[in-house]
Design a protein around this motif. Structure first.
Motif, mmCIF file in Angstrom:
data_model
loop_
_atom_site.group_PDB
_atom_site.id
_atom_site.type_symbol
_atom_site.label_atom_id
_atom_site.label_comp_id
_atom_site.label_asym_id
_atom_site.label_seq_id
_atom_site.Cartn_x
_atom_site.Cartn_y
_atom_site.Cartn_z
ATOM 1 N N PHE A 5 3.732 4.845 10.974
ATOM 2 C CA PHE A 5 4.643 3.736 10.666
ATOM 3 C C PHE A 5 4.061 2.743 9.660
ATOM 4 O O PHE A 5 4.653 1.716 9.375
ATOM 5 C CB PHE A 5 5.055 3.011 11.955
ATOM 6 C CG PHE A 5 5.707 3.940 12.946
ATOM 7 C CD1 PHE A 5 6.923 4.538 12.650
ATOM 8 C CD2 PHE A 5 5.083 4.247 14.152
ATOM 9 C CE1 PHE A 5 7.525 5.415 13.545
ATOM 10 C CE2 PHE A 5 5.678 5.132 15.052
ATOM 11 C CZ PHE A 5 6.900 5.722 14.744
ATOM 12 N N ILE A 6 2.862 3.049 9.169
ATOM 13 C CA ILE A 6 2.288 2.188 8.125
ATOM 14 C C ILE A 6 2.785 2.707 6.772
ATOM 15 O O ILE A 6 2.407 3.783 6.330
ATOM 16 C CB ILE A 6 0.741 2.179 8.180
ATOM 17 C CG1 ILE A 6 0.278 1.719 9.571
ATOM 18 C CG2 ILE A 6 0.170 1.263 7.107
ATOM 19 C CD1 ILE A 6 -1.230 1.630 9.737
ATOM 20 N N LEU A 7 3.647 1.949 6.157
ATOM 21 C CA LEU A 7 4.313 2.428 4.935
ATOM 22 C C LEU A 7 3.429 2.297 3.699
ATOM 23 O O LEU A 7 3.579 3.042 2.740
ATOM 24 C CB LEU A 7 5.623 1.670 4.715
ATOM 25 C CG LEU A 7 6.651 1.793 5.853
ATOM 26 C CD1 LEU A 7 7.876 0.951 5.536
ATOM 27 C CD2 LEU A 7 7.044 3.247 6.061
ATOM 28 N N VAL A 8 2.576 1.284 3.691
ATOM 29 C CA VAL A 8 1.617 1.127 2.590
ATOM 30 C C VAL A 8 0.260 0.903 3.236
ATOM 31 O O VAL A 8 0.113 -0.015 4.047
ATOM 32 C CB VAL A 8 1.958 -0.086 1.692
ATOM 33 C CG1 VAL A 8 0.915 -0.231 0.581
ATOM 34 C CG2 VAL A 8 3.357 0.021 1.114
ATOM 35 N N ASP A 9 -0.698 1.748 2.920
ATOM 36 C CA ASP A 9 -2.019 1.620 3.527
ATOM 37 C C ASP A 9 -3.064 1.439 2.430
ATOM 38 O O ASP A 9 -3.520 2.412 1.838
ATOM 39 C CB ASP A 9 -2.312 2.879 4.356
ATOM 40 C CG ASP A 9 -3.754 2.903 4.848
ATOM 41 O OD1 ASP A 9 -4.514 1.960 4.549
ATOM 42 O OD2 ASP A 9 -4.127 3.877 5.529
ATOM 43 N N ASP A 10 -3.402 0.190 2.161
ATOM 44 C CA ASP A 10 -4.413 -0.107 1.141
ATOM 45 C C ASP A 10 -5.743 -0.513 1.774
ATOM 46 O O ASP A 10 -6.529 -1.260 1.173
ATOM 47 C CB ASP A 10 -3.930 -1.243 0.214
ATOM 48 C CG ASP A 10 -2.798 -0.787 -0.700
ATOM 49 O OD1 ASP A 10 -2.683 0.425 -0.955
ATOM 50 O OD2 ASP A 10 -2.024 -1.661 -1.161
ATOM 51 N N MET A 11 -5.995 -0.027 2.983
ATOM 52 C CA MET A 11 -7.201 -0.476 3.681
ATOM 53 C C MET A 11 -8.472 -0.194 2.890
ATOM 54 O O MET A 11 -9.429 -0.956 2.956
ATOM 55 C CB MET A 11 -7.263 0.163 5.067
ATOM 56 C CG MET A 11 -6.282 -0.477 6.035
ATOM 57 S SD MET A 11 -6.584 -0.016 7.734
ATOM 58 C CE MET A 11 -5.785 1.576 7.790
ATOM 59 N N ASP A 12 -8.468 0.900 2.122
ATOM 60 C CA ASP A 12 -9.684 1.207 1.376
ATOM 61 C C ASP A 12 -9.952 0.227 0.228
ATOM 62 O O ASP A 12 -11.108 0.048 -0.164
ATOM 63 C CB ASP A 12 -9.687 2.658 0.906
ATOM 64 C CG ASP A 12 -10.264 3.558 1.998
ATOM 65 O OD1 ASP A 12 -11.112 3.059 2.773
ATOM 66 O OD2 ASP A 12 -9.854 4.726 2.096
ATOM 67 N N SER A 13 -8.912 -0.403 -0.287
ATOM 68 C CA SER A 13 -9.157 -1.438 -1.311
ATOM 69 C C SER A 13 -9.885 -2.623 -0.672
ATOM 70 O O SER A 13 -10.758 -3.242 -1.297
ATOM 71 C CB SER A 13 -7.840 -1.938 -1.899
ATOM 72 O OG SER A 13 -7.112 -0.869 -2.419
ATOM 73 N N LEU A 14 -9.526 -2.948 0.571
ATOM 74 C CA LEU A 14 -10.224 -4.034 1.266
ATOM 75 C C LEU A 14 -11.666 -3.605 1.543
ATOM 76 O O LEU A 14 -12.609 -4.370 1.366
ATOM 77 C CB LEU A 14 -9.537 -4.371 2.588
ATOM 78 C CG LEU A 14 -8.034 -4.629 2.582
ATOM 79 C CD1 LEU A 14 -7.601 -5.206 3.911
ATOM 80 C CD2 LEU A 14 -7.646 -5.590 1.468
ATOM 81 N N TRP A 15 -11.769 -2.380 1.993
ATOM 82 C CA TRP A 15 -13.100 -1.848 2.316
ATOM 83 C C TRP A 15 -14.031 -1.942 1.113
ATOM 84 O O TRP A 15 -15.190 -2.334 1.227
ATOM 85 C CB TRP A 15 -12.949 -0.398 2.798
ATOM 86 C CG TRP A 15 -14.244 0.319 2.966
ATOM 87 C CD1 TRP A 15 -14.676 1.403 2.286
ATOM 88 C CD2 TRP A 15 -15.307 -0.020 3.880
ATOM 89 N NE1 TRP A 15 -15.927 1.782 2.705
ATOM 90 C CE2 TRP A 15 -16.345 0.917 3.680
ATOM 91 C CE3 TRP A 15 -15.494 -1.034 4.830
ATOM 92 C CZ2 TRP A 15 -17.547 0.882 4.406
ATOM 93 C CZ3 TRP A 15 -16.684 -1.066 5.543
ATOM 94 C CH2 TRP A 15 -17.690 -0.128 5.333
#
Ligand SMILES: O=P(O)(O)OC[C@H]1O[C@](O)(CO)[C@@H](O)[C@@H]1O
Ligand SMILES: [Mn+2]
Length: 426
Positions: free
Chosen positions: A206-216
């Motif tokens: 249900f996560i439509l946009v996952d930019d977690m790696d940009s934060l990482w």
């Protein structure tokens, strides 16, 4: 019927009715605290809010504010500006003004109503429900606190891959924590009953946009850098209760895992959208965690208190967060706040209302890049962590919005979907 229309027609009057009930229920407290004067103030506030509800329901013109607060003039100027948008001398009214503006305006009128009712002006009409939601979600919070303490016990030998995995988890916990706001439920209990950690895998779809790696990538710089490097993360807070605790857990983990050196929180100056966090809620939550008889939670509370004392955590408040303005006007309307955010390495914007203000609550095409929808708002690399509760969404892959619309009519307002959506400084 649009969601905006439903909100103004049904949900906002319902919230006002709850406000009236709350004030009435606290009559004895006002009597004890202030004697007869307290009772007079209670009557005055109730009549103010009944009148306000009537103005709303009968689509009366939006009125200028009559209190003397630091933001009164800005609000009244904004109303004048709204008037210029209408042709042939029409007056902005509750149903004929932008939804974002009208909804913010209602919360500002609630502040006005209390402000004009001394000596009970300092009473937070949403405090009871915020506290209740904290207590209701306590089991879920306890399991998060236990998880964090356990993590601290074993993290010294962690590889970067393990740290990455952990921070991804806690970002998702903070995302799903945003389901628990009390404005979408019209002030009804909407607390977290189960531990989110065990459901993360199921929720991933249900996560439509996952930019977690940009934060990482930003956070990793601190971990890999030399000891003198400083990384400041800012969190623009949303709801008190369960969500706030998920934000605390995330902030604590970022410091403990050596991904950031300081975390700055931004809260509201007064009661807002029912459950939004004020300074009082922030302090109260830390204090409550500290005072519980659960050792994990009280350890968390203790650490958080120390973080504040040592300046590793800093709390800020600014009037801008309770104005109706979209964020692309921040540099002009609140240059001091814009400058403050420019000092950050990463700004996390929690929740739906922040997303609406980031994107100006426009009818964007689903595929418009997030950075473009922000228009000139680029104080620092930023990320929205938000469950969808209003009909604006950008930055989706081609076809995704259409596919969801065909399958689920309420996908944008149910809170079932979420985004962790990043924008660099462009
Ligand atoms: O607490 P959040 O995530 O900002 O949600 C509040 C949202 O709820 C609503 O009141 C209803 O969707 C919106 O106006 C607002 O965006
Ligand atoms: Mn909120």
């Amino acid at each position: 019927m649009s969601f905006a229309y439903f909100t103004v027609k049904d949900r906002l009057p319902q919230i006002l009715t709850k406000v009236i009930d709350t004030i009435h229920r606290n009559k004895n407290k006002f009597l004890e605290d202030y004697g007869e004067e307290g009772i007079e103030a209670e009557k005055k506030a109730i009549s103010f809010f009944s009148k306000l509800r009537n103005e709303l329901q009968t689509d009366k013109p939006i009125l200028a504010l009559s209190d003397q607060q630091p933001d009164t003039q800005i609000w009244n100027q904004y109303l004048d500006y709204q008037k210029t948008l209408l042709s042939n001398g029409e007056e902005p009214s509750w149903f004929r003004s932008p939804w974002l503006y009208v909804e913010c305006y209602m919360y500002r009128r609630i502040q006005e109503g209390m402000c004009l009712s001394p000596p009970i002006s300092g009473f937070d009409v949403f405090e009871d429900v915020k506290k209740e939601s904290f207590f209701q979600s306590q089991p879920a919070m306890l399991s998060l606190c236990a998880h964090l303490q356990e993590l601290k016990g074993k993290m010294s030998g962690f590889s970067n891959t393990e740290v990455r995995e952990e921070i991804h988890k806690l970002l998702q916990v903070s995302l799903w924590g945003n389901k628990c706001d009390l404005s979408i439920s019209g002030g009804q209990d909407n607390s977290q009953k189960t531990s989110v950690l065990s459901s993360l895998e199921d929720f991933k779809a249900f996560i439509l946009v996952d930019d977690m790696d940009s934060l990482w990538n930003i956070l990793l710089r601190n971990r890999d850098g030399n000891n003198e490097s400083r990384t400041r993360v800012d969190i623009v807070l949303d709801n008190a209760g369960f969500e706030l605790v998920t934000d605390f857990i995330l902030a604590d983990a970022m410091l403990s895992l050596n991904l950031a050196t300081e975390v700055h929180f931004h809260g509201k100056v007064g009661p807002w959208y029912v459950s939004d966090t004020t300074k009082h809620d922030y302090d109260w939550t830390i204090q409550k965690c500290l005072a519980t008889n659960n050792k994990w939670m009280s350890k968390c509370g203790q650490t958080w208190k120390e973080n504040l004392k040592k300046g590793r955590w800093v709390y800020h408040q600014h009037l801008f967060w309770t104005l109706p303005h979209e964020y692309c006007t921040m540099a002009e309307v609140a240059p001091d706040l814009y400058t403050e955010l420019q000092k950050s390495d990463l700004v996390l914007f929690k929740g739906d209302l922040n997303y609406r203000k980031l994107t100006g609550d426009r009818k964007w095409d689903y595929t418009v890049p997030f950075s473009e929808a922000l228009r000139s708002f680029h104080p620092a690399p930023l990320c929205s962590i938000r469950t969808l509760k209003a009909d604006v969404q950008v930055g989706l892959q081609e076809g995704v919005g259409e596919r969801l619309s065909a399958a689920e009519t309420d996908w944008m307002i149910s809170g079932k979907y979420g985004v962790i959506q990043f924008s660099p400084v462009v």
